[in-house]
Write an enzyme that holds these catalytic residues in place. Structure first.
Site, PDB file in Angstrom:
ATOM      1  N   SER A  43       0.857  -1.187   0.000  1.00 26.84           N
ATOM      2  CA  SER A  43       0.000   0.000   0.000  1.00 26.84           C
ATOM      3  C   SER A  43       0.885   1.225   0.000  1.00 26.84           C
ATOM      4  O   SER A  43       2.074   1.158   0.304  1.00 26.84           O
ATOM      5  CB  SER A  43      -0.913   0.011   1.226  1.00 26.84           C
ATOM      6  N   LEU A 108       2.811  -1.193   5.067  1.00 20.34           N
ATOM      7  CA  LEU A 108       2.245   0.085   5.496  1.00 20.34           C
ATOM      8  C   LEU A 108       3.342   1.137   5.440  1.00 20.34           C
ATOM      9  O   LEU A 108       4.385   0.991   6.077  1.00 20.34           O
ATOM     10  CB  LEU A 108       1.700  -0.035   6.923  1.00 20.34           C
ATOM     11  N   ILE A 139       6.894  -2.359   7.339  1.00 20.92           N
ATOM     12  CA  ILE A 139       6.857  -0.905   7.355  1.00 20.92           C
ATOM     13  C   ILE A 139       7.621  -0.402   6.133  1.00 20.92           C
ATOM     14  O   ILE A 139       8.792  -0.734   5.938  1.00 20.92           O
ATOM     15  CB  ILE A 139       7.485  -0.348   8.647  1.00 20.92           C
ATOM     16  N   LYS A 140       6.941   0.395   5.291  1.00 16.88           N
ATOM     17  CA  LYS A 140       7.571   0.916   4.081  1.00 16.88           C
ATOM     18  C   LYS A 140       8.332   2.198   4.396  1.00 16.88           C
ATOM     19  O   LYS A 140       7.780   3.131   4.971  1.00 16.88           O
ATOM     20  CB  LYS A 140       6.520   1.186   2.997  1.00 16.88           C
ATOM     21  N   VAL A 141       9.592   2.199   3.991  1.00 17.17           N
ATOM     22  CA  VAL A 141      10.466   3.341   4.227  1.00 17.17           C
ATOM     23  C   VAL A 141      11.109   3.727   2.899  1.00 17.17           C
ATOM     24  O   VAL A 141      11.627   2.858   2.182  1.00 17.17           O
ATOM     25  CB  VAL A 141      11.566   2.987   5.254  1.00 17.17           C
TER      26      VAL A 141
END
Length: 945
Positions: A43, A108, A139-141
């Site tokens: 996402s 996310l 966790i998207k970074v």
């Protein structure tokens, strides 16, 4: 074979680059997981902008959260995290499987405003990880220079990371370095490396979108450079991906990596992102089919996924044409194109492409938030006449001692002063904010409802007693069945004829049975569950449990038995919410969702009333407190018969309100007696013990009731009028009345959350059932005073005929008394009409309030008031024979015996509390027997005192 499944032969995983609440609820995502080998979801802010800002899927949640004084950012975060949690749960079986191949993840992304903020990214990444609380979230970074230290730190903390916005090969090397360094940091800290995953998301189509026009311009100029440029059009992105894969193999096969591998580390797989084709000249599957290779992921938009399913040709192509790919990248500078500079521009533009939709989304949420704050509750008008001054004085007294603030803080001394009572009160006030909790549960509830429908179920039966079934009755009788809903029957009686009627009216194999019991030990719902489980097992064998759902409190024995029987689902409710306060919990909302109602809208209206009642700060007027104080003050001054007047369309509301009011207030010789189903009459027929409450729709004329109420008000009776916009306002009314009855109890100085006298009837019934088990039948009771036309009358008064017995019984009536008809019978329209006729004659001639209820339903409703409230009731109990009884599986008795024992046990409890009773046994034909009683009653002369 479906190409989406066949691609797994090449060790590539397909993830979906899309999420929206609708696909979580309607089963689409689960179907893709089950049928198309979908192995993850990614996402980003742009995706959520389309999902939230571009649909009404989230409007109910936005409203509910806004009314809780949540900021725009908090609303966004809560909704997004709820979706991510839901998706994680759908992927959890894959994640937990032994061959998950590092799949089953949902990504996310941190806020795009943090793209150049290392510490902010770390803080938000850690907060998201903790809040989502699922091991299969990533966790998207972003792979910015500022993002690299954050990646290392998050990996070191044991957090799964999806590194996004990678466009260049040198940046990819730095990303892999950050991942490996983070793992090494964990090793130095003595922490394990297993169960930590990461992917490096390499963006593709955007590279070609940027570079192709440059190449096409050069190609148009002709010459040697033009020919070279022509050969490179559409090749730069794929060449970059192929070269990145070679770098991946180099990095994750070296000695530094092998040391980590020995400690259980997993490689950071390459994930191909931005794989939807943006150039109509290219094949739609250009960035799918050409990049299939081992230990890689391709995250695909929905449209591309569907195209691949229809015409995909999976094969291992990732390492085809490696020389050509290297040549393309090597010779780009000959054309004056610096790929490193261009990919840096893409990174900056990529961040912008996420920031802009994110800002647009936040603006959309903010507008909806502000609109929600303008909403108002259904109006209530109190016309209290001579009592207004006393009510105003009590409201002022409560306000002066900050009652509302203490109420929301569960300040138990607002009600009682003894320590035990205060502890009881504090332990049962979970209902105050349960609607907030349930807002977050809405997607899962609605997904389950869709799953049930998709499984082929055609009917639902809710089985329970008291608070477990009152709200479902209101929903099914006050609402039209929703477009996507299933028809619902409610079983809340041990009457064998009713059980048989339901059994014969439903397709057993295609019916979902909801067994609802807060304690998990309530005898009736467990009997219902056993009976229908046995019936379904005769059809489906060991798969019978698929047709059953449990709703109960955590830790109840029912959880164990339901699990053993293979129930489809077990909804764990809240131990700190009592049954009569459970309308807005799983007990009410699971059936509502099954019926096709919007549970989010129901809860949104409830939260609106919570706000009006001071849940989120000081309010000038508190509708719950104002109504509750009025009812309490009126009751203390003798106006203790709360008489509900409603149009026929809202008649079921009385059942719910009866239990809430009677069971909460009817104790210690005081209380408020709810009167429902009594037709409104002229003022002369009412005593001075009434307060009238009208609940109706603003768009429904209902002139007869409204004119009658006007006359009652003019005659000096206090009248409350509540106007609903539509049936969804029941969300408000459930909460308004829960507050009001709790507040009225504070005026009466009693604990509204216990039911000390309910057990009396249960204990008497248990003693009788023990006799049944030992002797095979109920014990013989006292002889009737008189038997006439096969109808037997049992009472303490005397008489030589039915008419004389009825006359003598009702001669005991005094002003302020009430009649309660207790019908242990099979409910039918004809019987309802006869009971109404009985009530009407008594009211007309004695001018006392009249109530009626079917047993054993009322034992879990008004039964507490009957024993614990004032001793001013005249109780007429009707029973019958059961010539066509039903056996109960695993028990030595029948439904009919069980019901008769409940009637006898309740009668004994009434005697023990010195109540005036008349037991009338109607024989085999209840309808005929009741007509006989009515004839005798009509011959009696009843006179008001």
């Amino acid at each position: 074979m479906n190409p989406l499944i066949a691609i797994r032969e090449f060790d590539q995983s397909i993830w979906l680059d899309f999420i929206r609440r609708k696909i979580l609820i309607n089963g689409e995502l689960k179907r893709r997981i089950d049928n198309e080998a979908l192995r993850g979801v990614t996402s980003n802010p742009a995706i959520f902008e389309k999902a939230i800002g571009g649909s009404d899927d989230y409007d109910g949640a936005i409203k509910s959260l806004a009314l809780q004084n949540k900021t725009t950012d908090e609303i966004y975060t809560e909704m997004v995290i709820a979706d991510i949690q839901h998706a994680c749960d759908l992927f959890r079986p894959l994640y937990d499987s032994h061959d998950n191949s590092s799949d089953g993840y949902v990504s996310l992304e941190v806020s795009p405003t943090l793209v150049n903020d290392t510490e902010g990214t770390i803080e938000e990444g850690m907060r998201f990880w903790k809040t989502v609380d699922r091991p299969n979230v990533m966790i998207k970074v972003p792979a910015t220079l500022e993002g690299l230290p954050a990646i290392r730190r998050l990996i070191a903390e044991g957090i799964n990371v999806n590194v996004t916005l990678i466009f260049g090969l040198e940046r990819y090397r730095l990303v892999a370095e950050a991942y490996i360094s983070g793992l090494e940091d964990r090793v130095k800290a003595g922490l394990p490396l297993d169960n930590i995953d990461s992917v490096a998301s390499f963006f593709l189509s955007r590279i070609d979108v940027l570079i192709d026009p440059m190449l096409e311009k050069i190609a148009a100029e002709g010459g040697e450079k033009g020919a070279l440029a022509e050969s490179m059009v559409g090749e730069v992105a794929l060449s970059s991906a192929k070269q990145a894969y070679q770098i991946y193999k180099e990095i994750f096969q070296g000695p530094r990596w092998k040391a980590l591998l020995a400690k259980g580390a997993d490689t950071q797989r390459l994930l191909w992102a931005s794989t939807g084709n943006k150039n109509p000249k290219y094949d739609d599957l250009k960035y799918i089919e050409n990049l299939i290779g081992p230990k890689t992921v391709n995250t695909v938009p929905t449209e591309t996924l569907d195209i691949f399913r229809e015409k995909g040709q999976p094969a291992n192509r990732l390492e085809e044409g490696l020389d050509k790919a290297a040549d393309v990248l090597r010779r780009l500078p000959e054309l004056g194109i610096n790929l490193e500079e261009q990919t840096q521009a893409l990174e900056e533009d990529g961040a912008k492409k996420f920031k802009e939709p994110f800002a647009k989304l936040m603006d959309s949420i903010e507008k909806k938030r502000l609109a929600a704050l303008e909403l108002t509750t259904a109006p209530a008008k109190l016309a209290l006449g001579q009592y207004q001054a006393d009510v105003d004085a009590k409201v002022k007294e409560f306000n002066d001692k900050n009652f509302t603030e203490g109420f929301w803080n569960k300040q138990a001394d607002l009600w009682v002063q003894d320590a035990e009572g205060q502890e009881s009160i504090r332990s049962f006030m979970g209902w105050l904010r349960v609607a907030e909790t349930m807002v977050a549960a809405v997607p899962a509830i609605e997904q389950f409802a869709q799953e049930v429908k998709d499984a082929g179920f055609k009917h639902v039966v809710v089985m329970g007693m008291g608070g477990s079934t009152m709200a479902p009755i209101v929903f099914t009788e006050s609402f039209e069945q929703g477009e996507n809903g299933l028809p619902i029957s409610v079983l809340d009686t041990t009457d064998p004829s009713t059980v048989r009627r339901i059994e014969e009216s439903i397709p057993l194999a295609d019916t979902l049975f909801i067994v609802a019991s807060k304690s998990g030990t309530t005898a009736e719902p467990l009997a219902f569950g056993d009976y229908f489980y046995d019936k379904v097992k005769q059809i489906k064998g060991d798969k019978a449990g698929e047709n059953f759902v449990a709703i109960t409190d955590p830790g109840s024995k029912f959880v164990t038995s339901a699990t053993a029987q293979g129930y489809r689902h077990i909804f764990l409710n809240f131990a700190e919410v009592g049954g009569r306060f459970s309308a807005l919990t799983y007990f009410g909302l699971v059936p509502a969702a099954m019926y096709g109602l919007s549970t989010g809208e129901i809860l949104g209206r409830a939260v609106l009333m919570m706000r009006a009642c001071g849940a989120y700060g000081k309010v000038d007027q508190n509708p719950g407190v104002e109504l509750g104080v009025a009812l309490g003050v009126l009751a203390k001054q003798g106006r203790d018969k709360l008489t509900l007047i409603v149009p026929e369309s809202l008649s079921s509301f009385g059942l719910w309100l009866e239990q809430l009011t009677a069971e909460s207030t009817g104790k210690q010789g005081t209380g408020i007696m709810p009167i429902a189903g009594e037709p409104v009459r002229e003022p002369a027929l009412y005593g001075n013990d009434r307060v009238f409450v009208y609940v109706g729709y603003e768009n429904e004329a209902d002139e007869a009731n409204k004119q009658a109420l006007q006359a009652l008000e003019q005659a000096g009776h206090p009248v409350v009028r509540i106007t609903l916009e539509d049936a969804y306002d029941f969300g408000q009314e459930f909460f308004r009345w829960e507050v009001a009855i709790a507040v009225a109890s504070a005026v009466l100085e009693i604990n509204p959350f216990d039911q000390p006298n309910v057990q009396a009837a249960k204990t008497a019934t248990d003693a009788l059932m023990k006799v049944v088990e030992e002797q095979g039948s109920l014990p013989e009771g006292d002889a009737p005073v008189v038997t006439e036309n096969d109808v037997a009358y049992y009472t303490a008064v005397s008489g030589s005929s039915a008419t004389e017995v009825l006359q003598a019984f009702f001669d005991q009536a005094q002003p302020g008394n009430f009649l309660c008809l207790q019908a242990y019978l099979t409910e039918t329209p004809s019987l309802n009409a006869s009971l109404d006729q009985f009530r009407a004659q008594v009211q007309e001639q004695l001018h006392i309030a009249t109530a009626s209820g079917y047993g054993p339903r009322f034992l879990h409703s008004t039964g507490q008031y009957h024993k614990g409230g004032p001793n001013n009731g005249l109780f007429v109990q009707f029973t019958k024979n059961h010539p066509q009884d039903l056996p109960l599986p695993g028990r030595s008795y029948t439904f009919g015996t069980f019901q008769n024992a409940q009637a006898a046990g309740d009668l004994q409890a009434l005697h023990d509390y010195d109540r005036r009773t008349l037991h009338i046994h109607l024989g085999d034909d209840a309808e005929q027997g009741l007509q006989t009683v009515l004839t005798a009653l009509q011959a009696a002369t009843l006179q008001a005192k």
